[in-house]
Design a protein around this motif. Structure first.
Motif, PDB file in Angstrom:
ATOM      1  N   TYR A 120       0.785  -1.251   0.163  1.00 15.36           N
ATOM      2  CA  TYR A 120       0.107  -0.188  -0.075  1.00 15.36           C
ATOM      3  C   TYR A 120       1.129   1.270   0.173  1.00 15.36           C
ATOM      4  O   TYR A 120       1.228   1.133   1.030  1.00 15.36           O
ATOM      5  N   THR A 122       0.172   4.812  -1.507  1.00 15.58           N
ATOM      6  CA  THR A 122       0.365   6.371  -0.473  1.00 15.58           C
ATOM      7  C   THR A 122       0.428   6.435   0.634  1.00 15.58           C
ATOM      8  O   THR A 122       0.523   5.961   1.601  1.00 15.58           O
ATOM      9  N   ARG A 154      -5.156  -3.594   2.959  1.00 18.63           N
ATOM     10  CA  ARG A 154      -4.786  -1.575   3.043  1.00 18.63           C
ATOM     11  C   ARG A 154      -5.717  -1.689   1.800  1.00 18.63           C
ATOM     12  O   ARG A 154      -5.878   0.023   2.101  1.00 18.63           O
ATOM     13  N   SER A 158      -9.229   0.828   0.938  1.00 25.10           N
ATOM     14  CA  SER A 158      -8.651   2.487   0.406  1.00 25.10           C
ATOM     15  C   SER A 158      -9.206   2.016  -1.067  1.00 25.10           C
ATOM     16  O   SER A 158     -10.194   2.917  -1.446  1.00 25.10           O
TER      17      SER A 158
END
Length: 173
Positions: A120, A122, A154, A158
């Motif tokens: 993940y 981000t 995750r 999202s």
């Protein structure tokens, strides 16, 4: 990019089954997970949906997880990844070198574990991803498979959040 964005929980709960499966498949890349999540509607709240998605993900076979991993882009191969790395990692003057290191580390990861690296990302720049790959190369296979499921969870959350959009969604669905 998701086709189903900002649909809201109420609209998701009332979608025809095929459409609901398609909407969730865009988030998780697993037909069994998407179908099971859609079949167990309605969800009273978002957290119930997210928790059930996690339960289903963690119950999938290793083969099903491998199928999901096939749908994720290789590290550094995603459109615009070099550009975003240059924007985010100003410390590194030569972004092509960093992206080369990232590609080399990703290859080592695949050779070591037999499947592609997933994270993940981000809020993380290319240097963070490189550090994560190098750290995770110290895991044994069983530990790394657990980490991969956590990272997929995750990512799914999202994407599910994006699919649902703001509380109440928009009224275009």
């Amino acid at each position: 990019m998701l086709m189903h964005q900002c649909v809201g929980l109420d609209a998701y709960n009332t979608m025809p089954l095929r459409r609901a499966v398609h909407a969730v498949y865009e988030c998780c890349f697993s037909v069994p997970l998407a179908a099971d999540l859609a079949r167990t509607r309605p969800y009273l709240d978002r957290e119930s949906l997210y928790r059930h998605a996690d339960e289903l993900l963690f119950a999938l076979s290793e083969e099903a997880i491998d199928d999901i991993l096939q749908a994720h882009p290789d590290i550094g191969r995603r459109p615009g990844s070099a550009k975003s790395a240059a924007e985010q990692c100003a410390v590194y003057a030569e972004c092509p070198e960093l992206m080369g290191e990232l590609a080399t580390a990703a290859k080592r990861y695949v050779q070591h574990f037999g499947f592609g690296f997933v994270m993940y990302v981000t809020g993380h720049c290319a240097a963070d991803v490189l550090a994560a790959i190098n750290d995770r190369l110290h895991h044994d296979r069983e530990t790394e498979r657990k980490v991969v499921r956590h990272e997929l969870s995750r990512i799914n959350r999202s994407r599910l959040e994006r699919m649902l959009g703001p509380e109440g969604g928009y009224h275009n669905w």
